[in-house]
Design a protein around this motif. Sequence first.
Motif, PDB file in Angstrom:
ATOM      1  N   GLU A  34       0.838  -1.201   0.000  1.00 23.78           N
ATOM      2  CA  GLU A  34       0.000   0.000   0.000  1.00 23.78           C
ATOM      3  C   GLU A  34       0.876   1.255   0.000  1.00 23.78           C
ATOM      4  O   GLU A  34       0.574   2.234  -0.680  1.00 23.78           O
ATOM      5  N   GLU A  35       1.956   1.217   0.737  1.00 24.03           N
ATOM      6  CA  GLU A  35       2.876   2.361   0.801  1.00 24.03           C
ATOM      7  C   GLU A  35       3.467   2.663  -0.587  1.00 24.03           C
ATOM      8  O   GLU A  35       3.490   3.813  -1.024  1.00 24.03           O
ATOM      9  N   ASN A  36       3.928   1.631  -1.299  1.00 26.94           N
ATOM     10  CA  ASN A  36       4.484   1.838  -2.635  1.00 26.94           C
ATOM     11  C   ASN A  36       3.415   2.278  -3.621  1.00 26.94           C
ATOM     12  O   ASN A  36       3.663   3.104  -4.505  1.00 26.94           O
ATOM     13  N   ASP A  37       2.203   1.731  -3.488  1.00 24.16           N
ATOM     14  CA  ASP A  37       1.083   2.120  -4.343  1.00 24.16           C
ATOM     15  C   ASP A  37       0.771   3.606  -4.157  1.00 24.16           C
ATOM     16  O   ASP A  37       0.603   4.336  -5.133  1.00 24.16           O
ATOM     17  N   ASN A  38       0.714   4.052  -2.910  1.00 22.89           N
ATOM     18  CA  ASN A  38       0.437   5.465  -2.626  1.00 22.89           C
ATOM     19  C   ASN A  38       1.558   6.364  -3.135  1.00 22.89           C
ATOM     20  O   ASN A  38       1.298   7.453  -3.657  1.00 22.89           O
ATOM     21  N   ALA A  39       2.812   5.921  -2.991  1.00 22.68           N
ATOM     22  CA  ALA A  39       3.949   6.710  -3.477  1.00 22.68           C
ATOM     23  C   ALA A  39       3.869   6.865  -4.997  1.00 22.68           C
ATOM     24  O   ALA A  39       4.140   7.948  -5.535  1.00 22.68           O
ATOM     25  N   TYR A  40       3.490   5.803  -5.702  1.00 20.00           N
ATOM     26  CA  TYR A  40       3.331   5.859  -7.158  1.00 20.00           C
ATOM     27  C   TYR A  40       2.232   6.859  -7.527  1.00 20.00           C
ATOM     28  O   TYR A  40       2.425   7.728  -8.391  1.00 20.00           O
ATOM     29  N   LYS A  41       1.090   6.755  -6.879  1.00 20.16           N
ATOM     30  CA  LYS A  41      -0.040   7.633  -7.195  1.00 20.16           C
ATOM     31  C   LYS A  41       0.274   9.093  -6.866  1.00 20.16           C
ATOM     32  O   LYS A  41      -0.176   9.997  -7.574  1.00 20.16           O
ATOM     33  N   ASP A  42       1.056   9.332  -5.820  1.00 19.90           N
ATOM     34  CA  ASP A  42       1.419  10.701  -5.437  1.00 19.90           C
ATOM     35  C   ASP A  42       2.275  11.382  -6.502  1.00 19.90           C
ATOM     36  O   ASP A  42       2.302  12.611  -6.587  1.00 19.90           O
ATOM     37  N   LYS A  43       2.988  10.612  -7.311  1.00 17.55           N
ATOM     38  CA  LYS A  43       3.853  11.180  -8.341  1.00 17.55           C
ATOM     39  C   LYS A  43       3.103  11.515  -9.623  1.00 17.55           C
ATOM     40  O   LYS A  43       3.634  12.195 -10.497  1.00 17.55           O
ATOM     41  N   ARG A  45       0.512  13.281 -12.236  1.00 17.19           N
ATOM     42  CA  ARG A  45       0.124  14.685 -12.411  1.00 17.19           C
ATOM     43  C   ARG A  45      -1.354  14.941 -12.180  1.00 17.19           C
ATOM     44  O   ARG A  45      -1.745  16.049 -11.831  1.00 17.19           O
ATOM     45  N   GLN A  47      -5.447  13.461 -10.860  1.00 14.46           N
ATOM     46  CA  GLN A  47      -6.145  12.652  -9.862  1.00 14.46           C
ATOM     47  C   GLN A  47      -7.498  12.207 -10.418  1.00 14.46           C
ATOM     48  O   GLN A  47      -7.986  12.751 -11.405  1.00 14.46           O
TER      49      GLN A  47
END
Length: 117
Positions: A34-43, A45, A47
């Motif tokens: 979940e942490e890596n998924d959120n980090a990917y989505k945060d990058k 441009r 939403q």
Amino acid sequence: PWAHEAPVTKLTLIGKNLDHEALRKAFMRCLATEENDNAYKDKLRFQTGDRVECNSESGWSPGVIVQLAYREPEFGVGFLAPYQVSLDNGRLIFCPSDDDMCIRLAAEQPPAKKAKH
């Protein structure tokens, strides 16, 4: 012989002067967490809900982002589309990359809703 042991997968790297900590961190960034998924989505441009235009076979087509980090079973191993987009013409597509050649902010944005007093 392994009937009473939990299965284990190990990765072995052979080489000289390896930076073990850097390798461990890089490997951990590849895990589906979940942490890596959120980090990917945060990058990304855009939403979910953003109005965009997608470069399609018929030119730039307007639509709305309906999903981030989109995946289909037919996609190759490791491929994740940044966006799934519902086009205004009713088609549901995915954008293979997050760049201006593939997807951009829609030229015309809907008017802001007025607040009720």
